[in-house]
Design an enzyme around this catalytic site. Structure first.
Site, PDB file in Angstrom:
ATOM      1  N   TYR A   1      -1.650  -0.503  10.966  1.00 57.53           N
ATOM      2  CA  TYR A   1      -1.818  -1.167   9.663  1.00 57.53           C
ATOM      3  C   TYR A   1      -0.628  -0.862   8.752  1.00 57.53           C
ATOM      4  O   TYR A   1       0.053  -1.771   8.267  1.00 57.53           O
ATOM      5  CB  TYR A   1      -3.127  -0.725   8.982  1.00 57.53           C
ATOM      6  CG  TYR A   1      -3.177  -1.065   7.505  1.00 57.53           C
ATOM      7  CD1 TYR A   1      -3.114  -2.392   7.079  1.00 57.53           C
ATOM      8  CD2 TYR A   1      -3.267  -0.064   6.527  1.00 57.53           C
ATOM      9  CE1 TYR A   1      -3.144  -2.711   5.712  1.00 57.53           C
ATOM     10  CE2 TYR A   1      -3.300  -0.371   5.174  1.00 57.53           C
ATOM     11  CZ  TYR A   1      -3.241  -1.695   4.765  1.00 57.53           C
ATOM     12  OH  TYR A   1      -3.263  -2.011   3.426  1.00 57.53           O
TER      13      TYR A   1
ATOM     14  N   GLU B   1       0.255   3.569   1.912  1.00 56.93           N
ATOM     15  CA  GLU B   1       0.223   4.094   3.288  1.00 56.93           C
ATOM     16  C   GLU B   1       1.566   3.936   4.000  1.00 56.93           C
ATOM     17  O   GLU B   1       1.815   4.583   5.012  1.00 56.93           O
ATOM     18  CB  GLU B   1      -0.905   3.433   4.086  1.00 56.93           C
ATOM     19  CG  GLU B   1      -2.253   3.671   3.436  1.00 56.93           C
ATOM     20  CD  GLU B   1      -3.444   3.335   4.313  1.00 56.93           C
ATOM     21  OE1 GLU B   1      -3.321   3.420   5.545  1.00 56.93           O
ATOM     22  OE2 GLU B   1      -4.492   2.987   3.749  1.00 56.93           O
TER      23      GLU B   1
ATOM     24  N   THR C   1       0.821  -1.215   0.000  1.00 60.01           N
ATOM     25  CA  THR C   1       0.000   0.000   0.000  1.00 60.01           C
ATOM     26  C   THR C   1       0.856   1.267   0.000  1.00 60.01           C
ATOM     27  O   THR C   1       1.998   1.245   0.472  1.00 60.01           O
ATOM     28  CB  THR C   1      -0.892  -0.008   1.267  1.00 60.01           C
ATOM     29  OG1 THR C   1      -1.447   1.280   1.460  1.00 60.01           O
ATOM     30  CG2 THR C   1      -0.092  -0.361   2.520  1.00 60.01           C
TER      31      THR C   1
HETATM   32  P1  NAD Z   1      -9.314  -7.540   2.300  1.00 62.22           P
HETATM   33  O1  NAD Z   1      -9.271  -7.214   3.761  1.00 62.22           O
HETATM   34  O2  NAD Z   1     -10.582  -7.258   1.539  1.00 62.22           O
HETATM   35  O3  NAD Z   1      -8.979  -9.087   2.077  1.00 62.22           O
HETATM   36  C1  NAD Z   1      -7.943  -9.734   2.765  1.00 62.22           C
HETATM   37  C2  NAD Z   1      -8.108 -11.225   2.563  1.00 62.22           C
HETATM   38  O4  NAD Z   1      -7.025 -11.873   3.257  1.00 62.22           O
HETATM   39  C3  NAD Z   1      -9.409 -11.792   3.134  1.00 62.22           C
HETATM   40  O5  NAD Z   1     -10.000 -12.682   2.216  1.00 62.22           O
HETATM   41  C4  NAD Z   1      -8.955 -12.533   4.398  1.00 62.22           C
HETATM   42  O6  NAD Z   1      -9.788 -13.639   4.732  1.00 62.22           O
HETATM   43  C5  NAD Z   1      -7.558 -12.959   4.001  1.00 62.22           C
HETATM   44  N1  NAD Z   1      -6.672 -13.189   5.165  1.00 62.22           N
HETATM   45  C6  NAD Z   1      -6.522 -12.382   6.247  1.00 62.22           C
HETATM   46  N2  NAD Z   1      -5.654 -12.935   7.108  1.00 62.22           N
HETATM   47  C7  NAD Z   1      -5.217 -14.102   6.545  1.00 62.22           C
HETATM   48  C8  NAD Z   1      -4.304 -15.112   6.937  1.00 62.22           C
HETATM   49  N3  NAD Z   1      -3.647 -15.036   8.106  1.00 62.22           N
HETATM   50  N4  NAD Z   1      -4.090 -16.160   6.106  1.00 62.22           N
HETATM   51  C9  NAD Z   1      -4.765 -16.252   4.927  1.00 62.22           C
HETATM   52  N5  NAD Z   1      -5.652 -15.335   4.514  1.00 62.22           N
HETATM   53  C10 NAD Z   1      -5.881 -14.271   5.313  1.00 62.22           C
HETATM   54  O7  NAD Z   1      -8.087  -6.777   1.655  1.00 62.22           O
HETATM   55  P2  NAD Z   1      -7.960  -6.095   0.210  1.00 62.22           P
HETATM   56  O8  NAD Z   1      -8.550  -4.729   0.277  1.00 62.22           O
HETATM   57  O9  NAD Z   1      -8.410  -7.055  -0.832  1.00 62.22           O
HETATM   58  O10 NAD Z   1      -6.382  -5.917   0.126  1.00 62.22           O
HETATM   59  C11 NAD Z   1      -5.539  -6.945  -0.409  1.00 62.22           C
HETATM   60  C12 NAD Z   1      -4.106  -6.505  -0.302  1.00 62.22           C
HETATM   61  O11 NAD Z   1      -3.918  -5.275  -0.988  1.00 62.22           O
HETATM   62  C13 NAD Z   1      -3.638  -6.258   1.143  1.00 62.22           C
HETATM   63  O12 NAD Z   1      -2.335  -6.745   1.275  1.00 62.22           O
HETATM   64  C14 NAD Z   1      -3.687  -4.741   1.280  1.00 62.22           C
HETATM   65  O13 NAD Z   1      -2.728  -4.302   2.214  1.00 62.22           O
HETATM   66  C15 NAD Z   1      -3.337  -4.317  -0.118  1.00 62.22           C
HETATM   67  N6  NAD Z   1      -3.877  -3.007  -0.533  1.00 62.22           N
HETATM   68  C16 NAD Z   1      -5.206  -2.724  -0.417  1.00 62.22           C
HETATM   69  C17 NAD Z   1      -5.682  -1.486  -0.845  1.00 62.22           C
HETATM   70  C18 NAD Z   1      -7.152  -1.138  -0.765  1.00 62.22           C
HETATM   71  O14 NAD Z   1      -7.521   0.004  -1.044  1.00 62.22           O
HETATM   72  N7  NAD Z   1      -8.034  -2.074  -0.441  1.00 62.22           N
HETATM   73  C19 NAD Z   1      -4.809  -0.541  -1.375  1.00 62.22           C
HETATM   74  C20 NAD Z   1      -3.445  -0.868  -1.490  1.00 62.22           C
HETATM   75  C21 NAD Z   1      -3.000  -2.107  -1.073  1.00 62.22           C
END
Ligand code: NAD
Length: 335
Positions: free
Chosen positions: A163, A140, A138
């Site tokens: 986070y 962030e 991210t």
């Molecule tokens: P999300 O919270 O919607 O999904 C996370 C998924 O990971 C879920 O399905 C959850 O069940 C799974 N998970 C959590 N802990 C786990 C574990 N210990 N073992 C296996 N699975 C596990 O997140 P997202 O928004 O889809 O984000 C995905 C990635 O992208 C993350 O790494 C996040 O940091 C990054 N990201 C997100 C955004 C955003 O705007 N959503 C922006 C930049 C980066």
């Protein structure tokens, strides 16, 4: 057929990515490892659940025995690592699980990949030379910006929430496996995503949900916090490009050059809802309600995406104004 391990695909971005990727690459078998925390929803993957090139494994990225078994059983040839705890508000209330999943989980995963793919530092096992570990992160991690400036790949890390600190820690671990062991890693740092399948707790789904159920729509502080919004499919296309064409050991920022503040987002969503599903009386804007600000709320994030644009030819297809209409229509269809 090549098997790739895609973690966290039942979440928001992974569940947009997996169908796109499976459709585009007929030679890939995707193994989705997901713990199905509150953030994971297998219904998000209904469209690929029946595919013989897709396997779902319910499990934890911190579980080394399970990972070792998966790598050898499926002969995993690449990893795209989405799984994380991802919601800043939750990290303020309960930071421990963020360190566990984001830091320890990423360490366990990359360490198992390293031992499965490589004999020793800088020496791949024969046939495993092309195996790549792609870590999804991210913007962030870079902290917060003032009124001007953009995050580049050279911006020093300055995470402000548990986070972002845990994501920064995971980025550093991945970086170290490239420098110390010669692993084939890439990292992408993306700005705020929006689009179909995002969890209800996040800003845009919250605005839509509260609006159509007639509740107050909460806006933190003065609503002037700025994020650089990217439509989720544009992020998926960027990940695809970096996974296949990014340079080894490199970091790529992904952002749509769509800086908008929360007041603008809330107004825009309300205006579109007023058109698509008008209220009996008045505007959805009447439900906007300012609430106490999030602790340590970063003021502004904005990405300089020049590197991925010029080196890999990536470009966002959606502006915020086109992507948000698609997003709202998807949520209205689901409601
Ligand atoms: P999300 O919270 O919607 O999904 C996370 C998924 O990971 C879920 O399905 C959850 O069940 C799974 N998970 C959590 N802990 C786990 C574990 N210990 N073992 C296996 N699975 C596990 O997140 P997202 O928004 O889809 O984000 C995905 C990635 O992208 C993350 O790494 C996040 O940091 C990054 N990201 C997100 C955004 C955003 O705007 N959503 C922006 C930049 C980066």
């Amino acid at each position: 057929m090549k098997s790739l391990l895609i973690t966290g695909c039942a979440g928001f971005i992974g569940s947009n990515f997996a169908p796109y990727f499976l459709d585009k690459y007929p030679d890939y078998h995707l193994v989705n490892l997901d713990l199905l925390t509150y953030a994971g929803n297998l219904e998000n993957l209904d469209e690929i659940a029946g595919s013989d090139r897709y396997t779902f494994i319910h499990g934890d990225i911190c579980d080394r025995d399970l990972l070792e078994q998966l790598f050898s059983q499926h002969d995993i040839r690449g990893v795209i690592h989405f799984a994380a705890e991802s919601h800043v508000d939750n990290s303020i209330k309960n930071p421990g699980v963020f360190v566990q999943t984001n830091v320890n989980g990423t360490f366990t995963l990359i360490d198992v990949a390293y031992k499965y793919w490589m004999e020793k530092p800088f020496a791949f096992k024969s046939g495993y030379e092309a195996c790549r570990f792609h870590h999804i992160s991210t913007d962030e991690v870079y902290g917060t910006l003032g009124e001007t400036g953009l995050f580049t790949e050279a911006t020093p890390y300055a995470p402000n929430s548990p986070y972002s600190a845990s994501k920064a820690g995971s980025d550093m671990i991945v970086r170290s496996y490239y420098h110390t062991y010669g692993m084939n890693t890439v990292i992408t740092n993306c700005s705020n995503n929006y689009g179909p399948k995002q969890h209800n707790e996040k800003l845009i789904p919250t605005i839509i949900r509260k609006a159509i159920t007639g509740e107050n729509i909460p806006i933190y502080g003065d609503g002037k916090n700025i994020r650089d919004w990217l439509y989720v499919l544009d992020h998926c296309k960027g990940i695809d490009l970096v996974y296949h064409s990014g340079n080894v050991g490199e970091v790529y920022n992904i952002g749509g050059r769509n800086e908008r503040n929360n007041n603008y987002i809330a107004d825009k969503v309300c205006e579109i809802l007023d058109e698509l599903r008008p209220k009996a009386q008045g505007s959805y804007k009447d439900q906007l309600n300012y609430v106490e600000d999030r602790a340590g709320h970063d003021k502004r994030y904005a990405i300089d995406a020049t590197k991925i644009e010029t080196e890999l030819g990536w470009q966002a297809d959606e502006s915020f104004e086109t992507g948000i209409v698609k997003t709202i229509k998807w949520y209205l269809g689901k409601a």
